[in-house]
Write a protein that holds these residues in place. Structure first.
Motif, short mmCIF file in Angstrom:
data_model
loop_
_atom_site.label_atom_id
_atom_site.label_comp_id
_atom_site.label_asym_id
_atom_site.label_seq_id
_atom_site.Cartn_x
_atom_site.Cartn_y
_atom_site.Cartn_z
N VAL A 119 55.16 98.36 4.94
CA VAL A 119 56.88 98.46 5.19
C VAL A 119 57.09 99.85 4.73
O VAL A 119 56.62 100.62 3.94
CB VAL A 119 57.35 97.54 4.23
N PRO A 120 58.17 100.45 5.32
CA PRO A 120 58.70 101.74 5.38
C PRO A 120 59.21 101.98 3.84
O PRO A 120 59.70 101.02 3.21
CB PRO A 120 59.71 101.86 6.25
N SER A 121 58.93 103.14 3.43
CA SER A 121 59.48 103.72 2.05
C SER A 121 60.19 104.99 2.39
O SER A 121 59.71 105.74 3.10
CB SER A 121 58.38 103.68 1.10
N SER A 122 61.13 105.40 1.43
CA SER A 122 61.63 106.61 1.64
C SER A 122 61.20 107.67 0.89
O SER A 122 61.34 108.88 0.79
CB SER A 122 63.19 106.60 1.12
N ALA A 123 60.05 107.20 0.13
CA ALA A 123 59.32 107.96 -0.87
C ALA A 123 58.09 108.93 -0.14
O ALA A 123 57.33 108.10 0.59
CB ALA A 123 58.84 107.44 -2.15
N MET A 124 58.23 109.98 -0.05
CA MET A 124 57.05 110.95 0.45
C MET A 124 55.81 110.54 0.04
O MET A 124 54.83 110.79 0.87
CB MET A 124 57.40 112.49 0.28
N ASN A 125 55.62 110.42 -1.23
CA ASN A 125 54.17 110.20 -1.51
C ASN A 125 53.53 108.74 -1.03
O ASN A 125 52.25 108.52 -1.31
CB ASN A 125 54.09 109.81 -3.13
N TYR A 126 54.37 107.96 -0.32
CA TYR A 126 53.61 106.83 0.30
C TYR A 126 53.04 107.25 1.66
O TYR A 126 52.55 106.42 2.60
CB TYR A 126 54.86 105.65 0.43
N TYR A 127 53.38 108.59 2.30
CA TYR A 127 53.04 108.81 3.42
C TYR A 127 51.89 109.83 3.25
O TYR A 127 51.74 110.67 2.57
CB TYR A 127 54.17 109.49 4.22
N ARG A 128 50.74 109.76 4.23
CA ARG A 128 49.43 110.42 4.14
C ARG A 128 49.36 111.22 5.37
O ARG A 128 48.89 112.32 5.15
CB ARG A 128 48.28 109.52 3.86
N SER A 129 49.73 110.82 6.42
CA SER A 129 49.29 111.53 7.52
C SER A 129 50.63 112.33 8.17
O SER A 129 51.50 111.27 8.55
CB SER A 129 48.89 110.47 8.73
N TRP A 130 50.65 113.45 8.19
CA TRP A 130 51.78 114.15 8.61
C TRP A 130 51.60 114.94 10.02
O TRP A 130 50.47 115.63 10.17
CB TRP A 130 52.20 115.22 7.63
N GLY A 131 52.46 114.78 10.88
CA GLY A 131 52.27 115.54 12.02
C GLY A 131 53.01 116.92 12.00
O GLY A 131 53.86 117.28 10.95
N GLN A 132 52.86 117.83 12.86
CA GLN A 132 53.61 118.92 13.12
C GLN A 132 54.89 118.81 13.23
O GLN A 132 55.26 117.88 14.13
CB GLN A 132 52.85 119.99 14.02
N GLY A 133 55.82 119.43 12.86
CA GLY A 133 57.26 119.11 13.01
C GLY A 133 57.70 119.59 14.40
O GLY A 133 57.19 120.14 15.16
N THR A 134 58.94 119.07 14.80
CA THR A 134 59.75 119.47 15.87
C THR A 134 60.98 120.05 15.65
O THR A 134 61.75 119.31 14.83
CB THR A 134 59.32 118.58 17.04
N LEU A 135 61.41 121.15 16.03
CA LEU A 135 62.80 121.69 15.65
C LEU A 135 64.00 121.06 16.44
O LEU A 135 64.04 121.22 17.64
CB LEU A 135 62.75 123.26 15.71
N VAL A 136 65.00 120.51 15.58
CA VAL A 136 66.11 120.07 16.29
C VAL A 136 67.42 121.04 15.75
O VAL A 136 67.57 121.35 14.60
CB VAL A 136 66.58 118.55 15.71
N THR A 137 68.05 121.71 16.75
CA THR A 137 69.26 122.57 16.33
C THR A 137 70.53 121.98 16.98
O THR A 137 70.45 121.64 18.26
CB THR A 137 68.97 123.99 16.85
N VAL A 138 71.39 121.62 16.00
CA VAL A 138 72.68 121.21 16.67
C VAL A 138 73.78 122.14 16.38
O VAL A 138 74.16 122.67 15.24
CB VAL A 138 73.16 119.85 15.96
N SER A 139 74.35 122.65 17.54
CA SER A 139 75.33 123.75 17.44
C SER A 139 76.95 123.24 17.49
O SER A 139 76.97 121.85 17.83
CB SER A 139 75.24 124.56 18.58
N SER A 140 77.65 123.83 16.68
CA SER A 140 79.02 123.26 16.47
C SER A 140 79.85 123.85 17.68
O SER A 140 79.57 124.65 18.48
CB SER A 140 79.70 123.90 15.30
#
Length: 123
Positions: A102-123
């Motif tokens: 089940v999902p957790s909001s705590a980072m320490n419950y996650y082991r496999s991390w992918g490379q990120g993708t950048l999201v930019t929201v302009s005003s």
């Protein structure tokens, strides 16, 4: 398991983006999967998570009602549909595989991390 996030880009406030996270090497179906984000100069924070069978989802208060997490078992992928985007949603978004069902909001419950993708929201 190796995770690869994609789908980020530049969008105007109020717009939408759909992020994808493809897994290879192992199925995502046995564990929860989550999306996190990290804005410049800030700590990485939980955005959304989904259980191994997709029946349980969890969202941070800041995105609840605007973002939707989902999974496609056949494609071994998860997605994050982001609507009504705000400039404060600007960040690098990461997907991660949890060690729990089940999902957790705590980072320490996650082991496999992918490379990120950048999201930019302009005003």
């Amino acid at each position: 398991v190796q995770l690869q996030a994609s789908g980020g880009g530049l969008v105007q406030a109020g717009g939408s983006l759909r992020l994808s996270c493809a897994a290879s090497g192992r199925t995502l179906s046995n564990n929860a999967t989550g999306w996190f984000r990290q804005a410049l100069g800030k700590e990485r924070e939980f955005v959304a998570g989904i259980s191994c069978n997709g029946g349980i989802t969890s969202y941070s208060d800041s995105v609840k009602g605007r973002f939707t997490i989902s999974r496609d078992r056949a494609k071994n992928s998860i997605y994050l549909q982001m609507n009504s985007l705000k400039p404060e949603d600007t960040a690098v978004y990461y997907c991660a595989g949890a060690i729990t069902a089940v999902p957790s909001s705590a980072m320490n419950y996650y082991r496999s991390w992918g490379q990120g993708t950048l999201v930019t929201v302009s005003s």
